[in-house]
Design a protein around this motif. Sequence first.
Motif, short mmCIF file in Angstrom:
data_model
loop_
_atom_site.label_atom_id
_atom_site.label_comp_id
_atom_site.label_asym_id
_atom_site.label_seq_id
_atom_site.Cartn_x
_atom_site.Cartn_y
_atom_site.Cartn_z
N ALA A 20 -80.45 67.91 -32.44
CA ALA A 20 -79.29 68.75 -32.74
C ALA A 20 -78.12 67.93 -33.28
O ALA A 20 -77.35 68.39 -34.11
N ALA A 21 -78.01 66.69 -32.82
CA ALA A 21 -76.91 65.83 -33.27
C ALA A 21 -77.21 65.16 -34.59
O ALA A 21 -76.35 64.47 -35.14
N GLY A 22 -78.43 65.32 -35.10
CA GLY A 22 -78.80 64.67 -36.35
C GLY A 22 -79.52 63.37 -36.09
O GLY A 22 -79.86 63.02 -34.96
N SER A 23 -79.74 62.62 -37.13
CA SER A 23 -80.50 61.36 -37.02
C SER A 23 -79.59 60.16 -36.82
O SER A 23 -79.94 59.04 -37.17
N TYR A 24 -78.39 60.39 -36.28
CA TYR A 24 -77.45 59.30 -36.06
C TYR A 24 -78.01 58.32 -35.04
O TYR A 24 -78.51 58.72 -33.98
N GLY A 25 -77.95 57.04 -35.32
CA GLY A 25 -78.45 56.02 -34.40
C GLY A 25 -77.34 55.51 -33.50
O GLY A 25 -76.35 54.95 -33.98
N TRP A 26 -77.50 55.72 -32.19
CA TRP A 26 -76.48 55.29 -31.23
C TRP A 26 -76.59 53.80 -31.00
O TRP A 26 -77.67 53.24 -30.87
N ASP A 27 -75.43 53.14 -30.96
CA ASP A 27 -75.39 51.71 -30.69
C ASP A 27 -74.18 51.43 -29.80
O ASP A 27 -73.15 52.11 -29.91
N TYR A 28 -74.29 50.42 -28.94
CA TYR A 28 -73.23 50.16 -27.98
C TYR A 28 -72.96 48.67 -27.89
O TYR A 28 -73.85 47.84 -28.12
N LEU A 29 -71.70 48.35 -27.55
CA LEU A 29 -71.31 46.98 -27.20
C LEU A 29 -71.05 46.97 -25.70
O LEU A 29 -70.31 47.82 -25.19
N TYR A 30 -71.63 46.03 -24.98
CA TYR A 30 -71.58 46.01 -23.52
C TYR A 30 -70.66 44.88 -23.04
O TYR A 30 -70.72 43.76 -23.55
N GLU A 31 -69.85 45.22 -22.05
CA GLU A 31 -68.96 44.24 -21.44
C GLU A 31 -68.97 44.45 -19.93
O GLU A 31 -68.66 45.56 -19.47
N PRO A 32 -69.37 43.51 -19.09
CA PRO A 32 -69.65 42.11 -19.43
C PRO A 32 -71.00 41.88 -20.09
O PRO A 32 -71.15 41.03 -20.94
N ASP A 33 -72.06 42.64 -19.66
CA ASP A 33 -73.36 42.48 -20.29
C ASP A 33 -74.14 43.78 -20.12
O ASP A 33 -73.78 44.65 -19.34
N ALA A 34 -75.23 43.91 -20.87
CA ALA A 34 -76.00 45.16 -20.87
C ALA A 34 -76.60 45.50 -19.51
O ALA A 34 -76.50 46.64 -19.06
N PRO A 35 -77.25 44.54 -18.80
CA PRO A 35 -77.85 44.91 -17.51
C PRO A 35 -76.83 45.48 -16.52
O PRO A 35 -77.10 46.49 -15.86
N ALA A 36 -75.65 44.88 -16.41
CA ALA A 36 -74.66 45.35 -15.44
C ALA A 36 -74.18 46.76 -15.79
O ALA A 36 -74.08 47.63 -14.92
N VAL A 37 -73.90 46.98 -17.08
CA VAL A 37 -73.38 48.29 -17.49
C VAL A 37 -74.44 49.37 -17.36
O VAL A 37 -74.21 50.45 -16.81
N ILE A 38 -75.66 49.08 -17.86
CA ILE A 38 -76.71 50.10 -17.86
C ILE A 38 -77.16 50.42 -16.44
O ILE A 38 -77.41 51.59 -16.10
N ASP A 39 -77.28 49.41 -15.58
CA ASP A 39 -77.68 49.65 -14.19
C ASP A 39 -76.68 50.58 -13.50
O ASP A 39 -77.07 51.53 -12.82
N ASP A 40 -75.38 50.30 -13.67
CA ASP A 40 -74.36 51.14 -13.03
C ASP A 40 -74.36 52.54 -13.63
O ASP A 40 -74.19 53.54 -12.91
N LEU A 41 -74.52 52.63 -14.96
CA LEU A 41 -74.50 53.94 -15.61
C LEU A 41 -75.66 54.80 -15.13
O LEU A 41 -75.47 55.98 -14.81
N LEU A 42 -76.85 54.23 -15.07
CA LEU A 42 -78.00 55.03 -14.67
C LEU A 42 -77.94 55.39 -13.18
O LEU A 42 -78.46 56.43 -12.77
N GLU A 43 -77.31 54.53 -12.39
CA GLU A 43 -77.11 54.89 -10.98
C GLU A 43 -76.17 56.09 -10.88
O GLU A 43 -76.42 57.02 -10.11
N LEU A 44 -75.08 56.09 -11.68
CA LEU A 44 -74.18 57.24 -11.72
C LEU A 44 -74.91 58.48 -12.24
O LEU A 44 -74.66 59.60 -11.79
N TYR A 45 -75.80 58.28 -13.21
CA TYR A 45 -76.58 59.39 -13.78
C TYR A 45 -77.40 60.09 -12.70
O TYR A 45 -77.35 61.32 -12.55
N ILE A 46 -78.13 59.31 -11.92
CA ILE A 46 -78.97 59.89 -10.87
C ILE A 46 -78.11 60.55 -9.80
O ILE A 46 -78.37 61.68 -9.37
N GLU A 47 -77.07 59.85 -9.36
CA GLU A 47 -76.20 60.40 -8.31
C GLU A 47 -75.56 61.72 -8.73
O GLU A 47 -75.55 62.69 -7.96
#
Length: 291
Positions: A202-229
């Motif tokens: 629905a959003a089209g073929s736009y490719g999502w990209d992100y810059l992570y600070e401090p790093d990808a594992p820390a940000v993604i782990d916290d985000l997915l934990e918030l997602y589940i909660e």
Amino acid sequence: MAVGKEIRGKIKSVENTKKITKAMEMVAASKMRKAQDRMRAARPYSEKVRNIAAHLGQANPEYVHPFMKLHTVRSSGFIVVTTDKGLCGGMNTNILRALTQKFKDLQSAGATPQTIAIGNKGLGFLNRIGAPVLAQLTQMGDTPHLETLIGPVKVMLDAYTEGKIDAVYLCYTRFINTMKQEPVIEQLLPLSHEKMHKEATAAGSYGWDYLYEPDAPAVIDDLLELYIESLVYQAVAENMASEQSARMVAMKAATDNAGSVIGELKLVYNKTRQAAITKELSEIVAGAAAV
């Protein structure tokens, strides 16, 4: 007048039941507003976290969390959210019927289900059908608390991370309005499921990209934990709002039915009483005529 006495007893019993159902209707109505406000307040946050996680699932980050990896489904986990108490119409029956059909579909495909029970009614059902229950949470009260929900759910997430199960589904009753509640079984993990593909289309073929600070594992782990909660909390909040609405409607119907039964019993009682009086008068007249 033995028959009349028996009918009077029935009328008294139904009147007492009507008082109880009326009181339960009023209690459910007062709790319903608070549950709906809590559910509506949590919706924007959970929807935003869901969207971010969906976009993250469509991106190609340098760090791929286990929750984002697709698997061949051999064993599925179900987080089953039901009520602790009954007297709420067919709400629990509807979600458990949908869950049973999902179990049959998975078993026909060779997959085995594992479950987490949130709510006493779901726990009893899963025990009766012999489904494996990894963890359980009952007697939550009228207000869901996130810290109590995450413990049982983490058992399922750990099993997913370890590869013991390949998909996790969230089963609950979604609140539509006071008169309508909808049973829902949606895939929680992995993230790249059909709904997220639809959102990406629905959003089209736009490719999502992100810059992570401090790093990808820390940000993604916290985000997915918030997602589940957020999704589990939202499911429980939706289920509680649905429970109070369904109970209010069910108790109102029970109160109305009790009123109808009382009217019918009073009519039968009056007819019986009139027949007895007429019979006594006939006997008196017949006796007087004989003399």
